[in-house]
Design a protein around this motif. Sequence first.
Motif, mmCIF file in Angstrom:
data_model
loop_
_atom_site.group_PDB
_atom_site.id
_atom_site.type_symbol
_atom_site.label_atom_id
_atom_site.label_comp_id
_atom_site.label_asym_id
_atom_site.label_seq_id
_atom_site.Cartn_x
_atom_site.Cartn_y
_atom_site.Cartn_z
ATOM 1 N N PHE A 87 -35.983 5.660 17.287
ATOM 2 C CA PHE A 87 -35.569 6.709 18.214
ATOM 3 C C PHE A 87 -34.140 7.132 17.923
ATOM 4 N N VAL A 88 -33.895 8.423 18.072
ATOM 5 C CA VAL A 88 -32.547 8.988 17.937
ATOM 6 C C VAL A 88 -32.226 9.730 19.228
ATOM 7 N N GLY A 89 -31.149 9.346 19.887
ATOM 8 C CA GLY A 89 -30.736 9.990 21.127
ATOM 9 C C GLY A 89 -29.337 9.526 21.500
ATOM 10 N N LYS A 90 -28.618 10.329 22.285
ATOM 11 C CA LYS A 90 -27.206 10.053 22.561
ATOM 12 C C LYS A 90 -26.980 9.497 23.964
ATOM 13 N N VAL A 91 -26.297 8.362 24.027
ATOM 14 C CA VAL A 91 -25.828 7.817 25.300
ATOM 15 C C VAL A 91 -24.307 7.683 25.221
#
Length: 333
Positions: free
Chosen positions: A79-83
């Motif tokens: 998964f690729v996503g920004k936190v």
Amino acid sequence: MTAPRYDVLGIGNAIVDVIARAEDDFLVAQGMHKGGMALIDEARAAKIYDAMGPATEASGGSAANTIVGVASFGCKAAFVGKVKDDPLGKAFAHDIRAARVAFETKPATHGPSTARCYIMVTPDGERTMNTYLGAAQDLTPADIDEDMIAAAAVVYLEGYLWDPPHAKEAFVKAAGIAHKAGRKVALTLSDSFCVDRYRGEFLDLIRKGTVDIVFANEHELHSLYQTSDFATAAVALQKDAKLAVVTRSEKGCVVVTPDRTEAVEAMRVANVVDVTGAGDLFAAGFLSGLARGKDNKTSAKLGALAASEVIQHMGARPAVSLQALAAENGLVL
């Protein structure tokens, strides 16, 4: 072409779900559109949180839920996503890695806090969402690792990414890398209101072959082709898409290819508790089947199985091993 390192890699909004039960009159009082998803700012997020009843927190986000489902089927997932580097961001990263999903996106050290979605579940199991995107909308092309994208058999993108402009650029970059590596690109239309905002652009993505596989529910399909007639919309989709799957709740789904349309029944469910994540988990099952070489009908059955599991409990992620559940139902990956 080298063998893929991942079966499915998802790119989407990294969100922590805050889930609470609510009556219909609460939605009315809060000006919420039942069954929809509204984007909100931080001030509105605070007001909703203060007004809502007891809640549970769980890592979520549409594509992230799908990818956790893929991992639950025993497939290799990323998964690729920004936190942000904050407590909610740390919780999200811990949860998705604990689900055996590769997650290497660097957290933001400044800017808005980690995204959250307030989900109101009414007694009929319908969910109404209010989303503060926060750090999630700061996903940029720089967060797209070419080696990871090229190593995935299928790259799965969520339509919600089309809202923030930098995330849109990341989306297009990833699709280009995947196709250059001979991989497939899938898109979920996410929400009928999302389709309303970007109808022309979504149609271009489908017609130009930027995406190879499209997931939609009935509402999204009707919005895409601006018709209330399912058959008319399905014919239009058949002309535009290489492969599409339209979910129809208890009526099952329809798999659409240029040369045929095939209906697949839904799994029977004794008690619908919370439909949050039904579409996300359907996509997990279908993509898991596809990545492992199953035919479209078998893949759709895997999707129906995963959707039926998730709607029988609160929350948008599976509560049991989907791989084991599939085996129990004669669907071996």
